[in-house]
Enzyme design. Structure first.
Site, short mmCIF file in Angstrom:
data_model
loop_
_atom_site.label_atom_id
_atom_site.label_comp_id
_atom_site.label_asym_id
_atom_site.label_seq_id
_atom_site.Cartn_x
_atom_site.Cartn_y
_atom_site.Cartn_z
N ASN A 37 34.05 43.88 37.79
CA ASN A 37 34.18 43.52 36.38
C ASN A 37 33.16 44.22 35.47
OD1 ASN A 37 36.13 41.99 35.24
ND2 ASN A 37 34.98 40.06 35.24
N HIS A 122 41.38 26.88 36.30
CA HIS A 122 40.30 26.69 35.33
C HIS A 122 40.79 25.87 34.15
CE1 HIS A 122 37.71 30.50 36.32
NE2 HIS A 122 37.98 29.78 37.39
N TYR A 160 29.25 28.95 28.95
CA TYR A 160 30.05 29.62 29.96
C TYR A 160 31.39 28.93 30.21
CZ TYR A 160 32.22 30.81 34.22
OH TYR A 160 33.20 31.14 35.11
N ASP A 215 31.27 24.67 37.38
CA ASP A 215 30.49 25.90 37.57
C ASP A 215 29.31 25.93 36.60
OD1 ASP A 215 29.60 28.46 37.99
OD2 ASP A 215 31.54 29.43 37.72
N HIS A 217 27.13 28.31 36.58
CA HIS A 217 26.98 29.75 36.28
C HIS A 217 25.53 30.19 36.21
CE1 HIS A 217 28.93 33.55 34.85
NE2 HIS A 217 29.87 33.06 35.63
N GLU A 241 29.09 24.52 41.51
CA GLU A 241 29.02 25.97 41.78
C GLU A 241 27.84 26.62 41.10
OE1 GLU A 241 32.72 27.83 40.89
OE2 GLU A 241 31.82 29.81 40.64
N GLU A 267 29.64 34.23 44.66
CA GLU A 267 30.60 35.18 44.08
C GLU A 267 29.97 36.53 43.77
OE1 GLU A 267 31.75 32.70 40.70
OE2 GLU A 267 30.71 34.07 39.38
N ARG A 288 31.36 31.67 48.54
CA ARG A 288 32.27 32.11 47.49
C ARG A 288 32.45 33.62 47.43
NH1 ARG A 288 35.01 30.62 43.92
NH2 ARG A 288 33.98 31.23 42.01
N HIS A 317 36.03 33.78 45.69
CA HIS A 317 36.09 34.07 44.26
C HIS A 317 37.49 34.57 43.91
CE1 HIS A 317 34.32 36.52 40.69
NE2 HIS A 317 34.41 35.25 40.35
N GLU A 344 40.00 30.01 44.48
CA GLU A 344 40.10 30.09 43.01
C GLU A 344 41.30 30.96 42.68
OE1 GLU A 344 36.81 32.17 41.27
OE2 GLU A 344 37.01 31.12 39.36
C1 GCO Z 1 34.13 32.16 38.45
C2 GCO Z 1 33.15 33.12 37.91
C3 GCO Z 1 33.70 34.10 36.94
C4 GCO Z 1 32.65 35.12 36.53
C5 GCO Z 1 33.26 36.47 36.36
C6 GCO Z 1 32.23 37.51 36.01
O1 GCO Z 1 33.69 31.19 39.01
O2 GCO Z 1 35.32 32.40 38.33
O3 GCO Z 1 31.97 32.50 37.55
O4 GCO Z 1 34.30 33.48 35.86
O5 GCO Z 1 32.03 34.75 35.35
O6 GCO Z 1 33.89 36.81 37.54
O7 GCO Z 1 32.79 38.76 35.99
MG MG Z 2 31.66 31.10 39.17
#
Ligand code: GCO
Ligand code: MG
Length: 408
Positions: A37, A122, A160, A215, A217, A241, A267, A288, A317, A344
Protein backbone atom coordinates in the site's frame (compact mmCIF):
# COMPACT_ATOMS: atom_id res chain seq x y z
CA UNK A 1 10.07 -27.20 -17.19
CA UNK A 2 11.28 -23.59 -17.48
CA UNK A 3 10.09 -20.08 -16.79
CA UNK A 4 10.08 -18.18 -20.08
CA UNK A 5 8.56 -14.83 -19.13
CA UNK A 6 7.43 -12.82 -16.11
CA UNK A 7 5.33 -9.66 -16.48
CA UNK A 8 4.40 -7.04 -13.88
CA UNK A 9 1.23 -4.92 -13.95
CA UNK A 10 0.55 -1.98 -11.64
CA UNK A 11 -3.01 -0.67 -11.33
CA UNK A 12 -6.58 -1.67 -10.63
CA UNK A 13 -10.00 -0.31 -9.77
CA UNK A 14 -9.25 2.39 -7.20
CA UNK A 15 -6.07 0.57 -6.13
CA UNK A 16 -2.51 0.17 -7.36
CA UNK A 17 -2.47 -3.62 -7.38
CA UNK A 18 0.96 -5.05 -8.29
CA UNK A 19 0.27 -8.25 -10.20
CA UNK A 20 2.94 -10.67 -11.35
CA UNK A 21 2.32 -13.21 -14.09
CA UNK A 22 4.95 -15.95 -14.50
CA UNK A 23 4.76 -17.84 -17.80
CA UNK A 24 6.32 -21.27 -18.48
CA UNK A 25 7.42 -23.18 -21.56
CA UNK A 26 4.45 -25.54 -21.02
CA UNK A 27 1.86 -22.81 -21.42
CA UNK A 28 0.95 -22.93 -17.72
CA UNK A 29 1.19 -19.59 -15.94
CA UNK A 30 0.97 -18.48 -12.33
CA UNK A 31 -0.17 -15.26 -10.63
CA UNK A 32 1.25 -13.37 -7.66
CA UNK A 33 0.41 -10.19 -5.74
CA UNK A 34 3.17 -7.77 -4.64
CA UNK A 35 0.90 -4.89 -3.61
CA UNK A 36 2.44 -2.78 -0.82
CA UNK A 37 0.00 0.00 0.00
CA UNK A 38 1.29 3.41 -1.10
CA UNK A 39 4.74 2.05 -1.98
CA UNK A 40 3.58 -0.05 -4.93
CA UNK A 41 6.24 1.01 -7.43
CA UNK A 42 9.00 -0.32 -5.16
CA UNK A 43 8.15 -4.05 -5.08
CA UNK A 44 7.39 -3.67 -8.79
CA UNK A 45 10.93 -2.33 -9.36
CA UNK A 46 12.45 -5.01 -7.10
CA UNK A 47 10.73 -7.61 -9.25
CA UNK A 48 11.62 -5.98 -12.55
CA UNK A 49 15.27 -5.20 -11.78
CA UNK A 50 16.33 -8.16 -9.62
CA UNK A 51 13.97 -11.10 -9.45
CA UNK A 52 12.50 -11.40 -12.95
CA UNK A 53 15.89 -11.45 -14.75
CA UNK A 54 16.93 -14.35 -12.49
CA UNK A 55 13.66 -16.21 -12.84
CA UNK A 56 13.92 -16.65 -16.59
CA UNK A 57 15.18 -20.18 -17.26
CA UNK A 58 14.52 -21.46 -13.70
CA UNK A 59 12.41 -24.56 -13.05
CA UNK A 60 9.16 -23.20 -11.54
CA UNK A 61 8.51 -26.43 -9.62
CA UNK A 62 11.45 -25.66 -7.29
CA UNK A 63 9.54 -23.04 -5.30
CA UNK A 64 11.40 -23.72 -2.02
CA UNK A 65 14.85 -23.35 -3.59
CA UNK A 66 13.77 -20.24 -5.51
CA UNK A 67 12.45 -18.73 -2.25
CA UNK A 68 15.78 -19.46 -0.52
CA UNK A 69 17.74 -18.16 -3.52
CA UNK A 70 15.99 -14.78 -3.40
CA UNK A 71 15.85 -14.52 0.41
CA UNK A 72 19.27 -15.81 1.44
CA UNK A 73 20.85 -14.65 -1.76
CA UNK A 74 19.93 -11.00 -1.16
CA UNK A 75 22.51 -10.53 1.66
CA UNK A 76 20.43 -7.54 2.93
CA UNK A 77 17.47 -9.72 3.80
CA UNK A 78 13.84 -9.04 4.47
CA UNK A 79 11.85 -5.82 4.67
CA UNK A 80 8.39 -5.25 3.24
CA UNK A 81 9.53 -4.33 -0.29
CA UNK A 82 11.73 -7.36 -0.90
CA UNK A 83 9.32 -9.70 0.89
CA UNK A 84 6.34 -8.48 -1.13
CA UNK A 85 8.32 -9.10 -4.34
CA UNK A 86 9.49 -12.55 -3.18
CA UNK A 87 5.95 -13.21 -1.96
CA UNK A 88 4.50 -12.55 -5.41
CA UNK A 89 7.00 -14.92 -7.05
CA UNK A 90 6.21 -17.58 -4.45
CA UNK A 91 2.44 -17.31 -4.94
CA UNK A 92 2.84 -17.59 -8.69
CA UNK A 93 5.05 -20.68 -8.34
CA UNK A 94 2.49 -22.34 -6.05
CA UNK A 95 -0.21 -21.45 -8.57
CA UNK A 96 1.80 -23.21 -11.28
CA UNK A 97 2.42 -26.20 -9.00
CA UNK A 98 -1.31 -26.57 -8.34
CA UNK A 99 -2.15 -26.32 -12.03
CA UNK A 100 0.48 -28.94 -12.84
CA UNK A 101 -0.94 -31.27 -10.21
CA UNK A 102 -4.52 -30.45 -11.23
CA UNK A 103 -5.31 -29.69 -7.58
CA UNK A 104 -6.46 -26.63 -5.62
CA UNK A 105 -3.69 -25.42 -3.33
CA UNK A 106 -5.48 -26.42 -0.14
CA UNK A 107 -5.13 -30.05 -1.26
CA UNK A 108 -1.37 -29.63 -1.61
CA UNK A 109 -1.21 -28.23 1.94
CA UNK A 110 -3.06 -31.22 3.41
CA UNK A 111 -6.67 -30.80 2.35
CA UNK A 112 -9.63 -28.86 3.67
CA UNK A 113 -10.21 -28.61 7.41
CA UNK A 114 -13.49 -26.69 6.98
CA UNK A 115 -16.09 -25.84 4.36
CA UNK A 116 -16.30 -22.09 4.75
CA UNK A 117 -13.84 -19.72 6.43
CA UNK A 118 -15.20 -17.15 8.90
CA UNK A 119 -14.60 -13.56 7.76
CA UNK A 120 -15.07 -10.15 9.33
CA UNK A 121 -16.15 -6.92 7.70
CA UNK A 122 -15.38 -3.30 8.63
CA UNK A 123 -18.22 -1.36 10.22
CA UNK A 124 -17.64 2.30 10.92
CA UNK A 125 -19.47 5.49 11.75
CA UNK A 126 -18.71 9.15 12.29
CA UNK A 127 -20.59 8.67 15.57
CA UNK A 128 -22.03 5.80 17.57
CA UNK A 129 -25.44 5.93 15.89
CA UNK A 130 -23.87 5.74 12.41
CA UNK A 131 -21.69 2.86 13.61
CA UNK A 132 -24.75 0.97 14.86
CA UNK A 133 -26.41 1.42 11.45
CA UNK A 134 -23.25 0.18 9.74
CA UNK A 135 -23.04 -2.92 11.98
CA UNK A 136 -26.75 -3.59 11.39
CA UNK A 137 -26.21 -3.58 7.62
CA UNK A 138 -23.46 -6.22 7.90
CA UNK A 139 -25.47 -8.35 10.31
CA UNK A 140 -28.40 -8.20 7.86
CA UNK A 141 -26.05 -9.48 5.13
CA UNK A 142 -25.20 -12.50 7.27
CA UNK A 143 -21.82 -11.46 8.68
CA UNK A 144 -21.07 -13.17 11.99
CA UNK A 145 -18.06 -11.00 12.81
CA UNK A 146 -17.61 -7.26 12.42
CA UNK A 147 -14.74 -4.89 13.19
CA UNK A 148 -16.10 -1.70 14.77
CA UNK A 149 -14.51 1.76 14.71
CA UNK A 150 -16.28 5.01 15.46
CA UNK A 151 -15.76 8.75 15.77
CA UNK A 152 -14.98 10.10 19.23
CA UNK A 153 -16.65 13.25 20.56
CA UNK A 154 -14.15 16.12 20.68
CA UNK A 155 -11.45 14.23 18.73
CA UNK A 156 -9.89 16.89 16.45
CA UNK A 157 -10.07 14.61 13.34
CA UNK A 158 -12.03 11.49 12.55
CA UNK A 159 -9.40 8.95 13.69
CA UNK A 160 -8.31 5.61 12.28
CA UNK A 161 -10.85 3.61 10.30
CA UNK A 162 -13.63 6.12 10.95
CA UNK A 163 -15.96 7.47 8.31
CA UNK A 164 -15.74 11.25 8.29
CA UNK A 165 -18.83 11.52 6.13
CA UNK A 166 -21.93 9.47 5.44
CA UNK A 167 -20.70 6.72 3.15
CA UNK A 168 -24.05 5.04 2.59
CA UNK A 169 -22.93 1.46 2.97
CA UNK A 170 -20.63 2.18 5.90
CA UNK A 171 -17.77 0.48 4.08
CA UNK A 172 -15.27 3.26 4.56
CA UNK A 173 -11.93 3.15 2.82
CA UNK A 174 -9.26 5.60 3.95
CA UNK A 175 -8.53 8.35 1.45
CA UNK A 176 -4.94 7.65 0.38
CA UNK A 177 -5.01 9.96 -2.65
CA UNK A 178 -2.15 12.38 -3.30
CA UNK A 179 1.54 12.07 -2.60
CA UNK A 180 1.43 14.46 0.38
CA UNK A 181 -0.22 12.75 3.34
CA UNK A 182 -3.30 14.06 5.06
CA UNK A 183 -2.73 14.89 8.73
CA UNK A 184 -4.86 13.35 11.48
CA UNK A 185 -4.79 14.66 15.05
CA UNK A 186 -4.98 12.06 17.78
CA UNK A 187 -5.92 12.35 21.46
CA UNK A 188 -5.31 9.18 23.48
CA UNK A 189 -7.18 10.37 26.60
CA UNK A 190 -10.41 11.03 24.66
CA UNK A 191 -10.11 7.63 22.98
CA UNK A 192 -9.51 5.79 26.26
CA UNK A 193 -12.47 7.54 27.93
CA UNK A 194 -14.99 7.02 25.13
CA UNK A 195 -14.25 3.80 23.28
CA UNK A 196 -14.93 1.19 26.02
CA UNK A 197 -18.52 2.49 26.46
CA UNK A 198 -19.03 2.67 22.69
CA UNK A 199 -17.91 -0.95 22.29
CA UNK A 200 -20.18 -1.98 25.16
CA UNK A 201 -23.12 -0.20 23.50
CA UNK A 202 -22.53 -2.28 20.35
CA UNK A 203 -22.46 -5.46 22.42
CA UNK A 204 -25.72 -4.53 24.20
CA UNK A 205 -27.49 -3.66 20.95
CA UNK A 206 -26.40 -6.78 18.99
CA UNK A 207 -26.27 -9.38 21.76
CA UNK A 208 -23.77 -12.07 22.73
CA UNK A 209 -23.49 -13.96 19.41
CA UNK A 210 -21.90 -11.26 17.23
CA UNK A 211 -18.12 -11.43 17.13
CA UNK A 212 -16.89 -7.88 17.74
CA UNK A 213 -13.35 -6.85 16.79
CA UNK A 214 -11.62 -3.52 17.33
CA UNK A 215 -8.40 -2.09 15.83
CA UNK A 216 -6.35 0.35 17.94
CA UNK A 217 -3.97 0.81 15.00
CA UNK A 218 -0.74 1.01 17.02
CA UNK A 219 -1.81 4.14 18.94
CA UNK A 220 -1.22 3.19 22.61
CA UNK A 221 1.82 2.80 24.84
CA UNK A 222 2.23 -0.57 26.63
CA UNK A 223 0.76 0.81 29.87
CA UNK A 224 -2.16 2.47 28.10
CA UNK A 225 -2.81 -0.70 26.12
CA UNK A 226 -2.91 -2.78 29.33
CA UNK A 227 -5.32 -0.34 30.93
CA UNK A 228 -7.51 -0.17 27.81
CA UNK A 229 -7.62 -3.96 27.51
CA UNK A 230 -8.80 -4.21 31.13
CA UNK A 231 -11.54 -1.66 30.55
CA UNK A 232 -12.94 -3.42 27.46
CA UNK A 233 -12.96 -6.86 29.08
CA UNK A 234 -16.74 -6.87 29.82
CA UNK A 235 -17.44 -6.37 26.08
CA UNK A 236 -16.21 -9.88 25.27
CA UNK A 237 -14.23 -8.82 22.19
CA UNK A 238 -13.24 -11.44 19.62
CA UNK A 239 -9.98 -9.53 19.40
CA UNK A 240 -8.20 -6.31 20.20
CA UNK A 241 -5.91 -5.49 17.29
CA UNK A 242 -2.55 -3.70 17.25
CA UNK A 243 -2.91 -2.17 20.73
CA UNK A 244 0.77 -1.09 20.61
CA UNK A 245 3.23 -0.43 17.78
CA UNK A 246 4.23 -3.81 16.44
CA UNK A 247 8.03 -3.42 16.41
CA UNK A 248 8.36 -4.03 20.13
CA UNK A 249 7.60 -7.67 20.77
CA UNK A 250 7.97 -7.18 24.53
CA UNK A 251 5.32 -4.45 24.65
CA UNK A 252 2.47 -6.93 25.06
CA UNK A 253 3.81 -8.51 28.25
CA UNK A 254 2.25 -5.84 30.44
CA UNK A 255 -1.11 -6.21 28.67
CA UNK A 256 -0.96 -9.99 29.13
CA UNK A 257 -0.31 -9.63 32.85
CA UNK A 258 -3.42 -7.51 33.31
CA UNK A 259 -6.00 -8.77 30.86
CA UNK A 260 -7.30 -11.86 29.11
CA UNK A 261 -8.66 -9.92 26.11
CA UNK A 262 -7.59 -11.77 22.93
CA UNK A 263 -4.84 -9.88 21.11
CA UNK A 264 -4.22 -9.80 17.35
CA UNK A 265 -1.11 -8.32 15.78
CA UNK A 266 1.13 -8.67 12.75
CA UNK A 267 -0.28 -7.00 9.63
CA UNK A 268 2.97 -5.09 9.16
CA UNK A 269 5.29 -8.05 9.80
CA UNK A 270 7.30 -9.44 6.92
CA UNK A 271 9.25 -12.18 8.65
CA UNK A 272 8.85 -14.95 11.20
CA UNK A 273 11.66 -13.23 13.12
CA UNK A 274 9.30 -10.32 13.89
CA UNK A 275 6.73 -12.52 15.61
CA UNK A 276 8.54 -15.62 16.88
CA UNK A 277 8.82 -14.23 20.42
CA UNK A 278 5.20 -13.08 20.42
CA UNK A 279 4.14 -16.57 19.42
CA UNK A 280 6.54 -18.61 21.56
CA UNK A 281 5.81 -16.56 24.70
CA UNK A 282 2.09 -16.81 23.87
CA UNK A 283 1.68 -13.04 24.09
CA UNK A 284 -0.89 -13.03 21.28
CA UNK A 285 -3.94 -15.04 20.25
CA UNK A 286 -4.06 -14.23 16.53
CA UNK A 287 -1.27 -13.66 14.02
CA UNK A 288 -2.22 -11.13 11.33
CA UNK A 289 0.48 -11.53 8.69
CA UNK A 290 -0.41 -11.34 4.99
CA UNK A 291 0.97 -13.71 2.38
CA UNK A 292 1.86 -10.66 0.29
CA UNK A 293 4.54 -8.97 2.36
CA UNK A 294 5.29 -11.96 4.58
CA UNK A 295 7.15 -13.63 1.73
CA UNK A 296 4.35 -15.56 0.07
CA UNK A 297 2.80 -18.92 0.88
CA UNK A 298 6.14 -20.61 1.69
CA UNK A 299 7.03 -18.20 4.50
CA UNK A 300 3.49 -17.44 5.77
CA UNK A 301 2.88 -21.18 6.15
CA UNK A 302 5.97 -21.46 8.38
CA UNK A 303 4.53 -18.72 10.59
CA UNK A 304 1.15 -20.49 10.69
CA UNK A 305 2.82 -23.76 11.69
CA UNK A 306 4.82 -22.10 14.48
CA UNK A 307 1.64 -20.35 15.67
CA UNK A 308 -0.20 -23.67 15.74
CA UNK A 309 2.29 -25.04 18.28
CA UNK A 310 1.38 -22.22 20.69
CA UNK A 311 -2.41 -21.96 20.46
CA UNK A 312 -2.14 -18.89 18.24
CA UNK A 313 -4.74 -18.79 15.48
CA UNK A 314 -4.60 -17.05 12.13
CA UNK A 315 -6.33 -13.77 11.31
CA UNK A 316 -4.73 -12.83 8.01
CA UNK A 317 -4.69 -9.20 6.96
CA UNK A 318 -7.26 -8.53 4.25
CA UNK A 319 -7.48 -4.76 3.94
CA UNK A 320 -8.29 -3.42 0.47
CA UNK A 321 -4.53 -3.13 -0.02
CA UNK A 322 -4.44 -6.78 -1.08
CA UNK A 323 -5.45 -7.87 -4.54
CA UNK A 324 -7.77 -10.84 -5.02
CA UNK A 325 -4.65 -12.88 -5.93
CA UNK A 326 -3.17 -12.83 -2.42
CA UNK A 327 -6.67 -13.09 -0.96
CA UNK A 328 -7.02 -16.32 -2.95
CA UNK A 329 -3.68 -17.57 -1.60
CA UNK A 330 -4.90 -16.81 1.93
CA UNK A 331 -8.24 -18.51 1.21
CA UNK A 332 -6.37 -21.75 0.46
CA UNK A 333 -4.35 -21.46 3.69
CA UNK A 334 -7.58 -20.65 5.56
CA UNK A 335 -9.29 -23.74 4.16
CA UNK A 336 -6.41 -25.93 5.33
CA UNK A 337 -4.90 -24.39 8.51
CA UNK A 338 -5.78 -26.44 11.60
CA UNK A 339 -5.29 -23.24 13.62
CA UNK A 340 -7.40 -21.00 11.39
CA UNK A 341 -9.19 -18.19 13.24
CA UNK A 342 -10.77 -15.61 10.97
CA UNK A 343 -10.07 -13.69 7.75
CA UNK A 344 -10.42 -9.93 7.23
CA UNK A 345 -12.45 -9.49 4.09
CA UNK A 346 -12.96 -6.42 1.94
CA UNK A 347 -11.65 -6.97 -1.56
CA UNK A 348 -13.43 -9.51 -3.69
CA UNK A 349 -16.95 -9.07 -4.92
CA UNK A 350 -16.90 -5.69 -6.64
CA UNK A 351 -17.80 -5.98 -10.34
CA UNK A 352 -14.64 -4.14 -11.49
CA UNK A 353 -12.41 -6.37 -9.36
CA UNK A 354 -14.18 -9.52 -10.54
CA UNK A 355 -13.70 -8.47 -14.17
CA UNK A 356 -9.96 -7.99 -13.63
CA UNK A 357 -9.52 -11.11 -11.48
CA UNK A 358 -12.21 -13.66 -12.46
CA UNK A 359 -12.66 -16.58 -10.06
CA UNK A 360 -15.17 -18.93 -8.48
CA UNK A 361 -14.21 -17.93 -4.92
CA UNK A 362 -17.34 -16.73 -3.18
CA UNK A 363 -18.73 -15.23 0.02
CA UNK A 364 -21.90 -16.60 1.53
CA UNK A 365 -23.47 -16.16 4.94
CA UNK A 366 -20.39 -14.52 6.42
CA UNK A 367 -18.18 -17.40 5.25
CA UNK A 368 -15.62 -17.46 2.44
CA UNK A 369 -15.85 -20.49 0.17
CA UNK A 370 -12.63 -21.24 -1.66
CA UNK A 371 -12.74 -22.27 -5.31
CA UNK A 372 -11.82 -25.88 -6.11
CA UNK A 373 -10.13 -24.95 -9.40
CA UNK A 374 -6.45 -26.02 -9.68
CA UNK A 375 -3.81 -23.72 -8.20
CA UNK A 376 -4.92 -20.41 -6.70
CA UNK A 377 -8.19 -20.63 -8.60
CA UNK A 378 -7.98 -17.06 -9.83
CA UNK A 379 -7.24 -15.51 -13.22
CA UNK A 380 -6.06 -12.12 -14.43
CA UNK A 381 -7.52 -10.39 -17.50
CA UNK A 382 -4.61 -8.56 -19.12
CA UNK A 383 -6.87 -6.67 -21.55
CA UNK A 384 -9.02 -5.46 -18.68
CA UNK A 385 -5.77 -4.37 -16.94
CA UNK A 386 -5.06 -1.93 -19.78
CA UNK A 387 -7.83 0.29 -18.36
CA UNK A 388 -5.81 1.01 -15.23
CA UNK A 389 -2.55 2.73 -14.35
CA UNK A 390 -0.55 3.78 -11.31
CA UNK A 391 -1.77 6.69 -9.26
CA UNK A 392 0.41 7.95 -6.36
CA UNK A 393 -0.99 7.83 -2.84
CA UNK A 394 0.04 8.14 0.76
CA UNK A 395 -1.06 6.92 4.17
CA UNK A 396 -2.23 9.74 6.45
CA UNK A 397 0.22 10.84 9.12
CA UNK A 398 -0.79 11.29 12.75
CA UNK A 399 0.21 14.07 15.14
CA UNK A 400 -0.77 14.81 18.71
CA UNK A 401 -2.47 18.13 19.40
CA UNK A 402 0.87 19.77 20.25
CA UNK A 403 2.30 18.68 16.91
CA UNK A 404 4.28 15.60 18.04
CA UNK A 405 4.39 12.87 15.38
CA UNK A 406 2.48 9.75 16.37
CA UNK A 407 1.77 6.32 14.84
CA UNK A 408 -0.66 5.95 11.95
C1 GCO B 1 -6.57 -3.37 8.88
C2 GCO B 1 -5.46 -2.41 8.72
C3 GCO B 1 -5.54 -1.57 7.49
C4 GCO B 1 -4.31 -0.69 7.34
C5 GCO B 1 -3.91 -0.57 5.92
C6 GCO B 1 -2.66 0.25 5.74
O1 GCO B 1 -6.69 -3.86 9.97
O2 GCO B 1 -7.26 -3.64 7.93
O3 GCO B 1 -5.17 -1.74 9.89
O4 GCO B 1 -6.72 -0.85 7.43
O5 GCO B 1 -4.52 0.57 7.87
O6 GCO B 1 -3.72 -1.84 5.41
O7 GCO B 1 -2.25 0.23 4.43
MG1 MG C 1 -5.31 -3.31 11.37
Amino acid sequence: MKITDARIFVGGPGKNYVTLKIVTDQGIYGLGDATLNNRETLPAAYLRDYLVPNLIGMDPRRSEDIWQFFYRGAYFRGGPIAMAAIGAVDMALWDIKGKLAGLPLYDLFGGKSRDGALVYAHATGADLQALMDSVARYVAQGYKAVRVQCGIPGMPTAGYGVADKETGDGDFITDFSGIRPKVEIWDTDRYMRYMPDALMAVRERFGPELKILHDVHHRLTPREAASFAKSVEPVGLYWLEDPTPAEDQGALRLLRQHSTVPVAIGEVFNSIWQCNRLIEEELIDFIRVAVTYAGGITHAKRIVDLAGLHNVRTGFHGAPSHSPVSMAAQAHLNAWAPNFGIQEYLVLGTPACDALFPSAHRMEGGLFHVSDAPGLGIDFDEREAERYSYSPGSHPVVRLEDGTMWNY
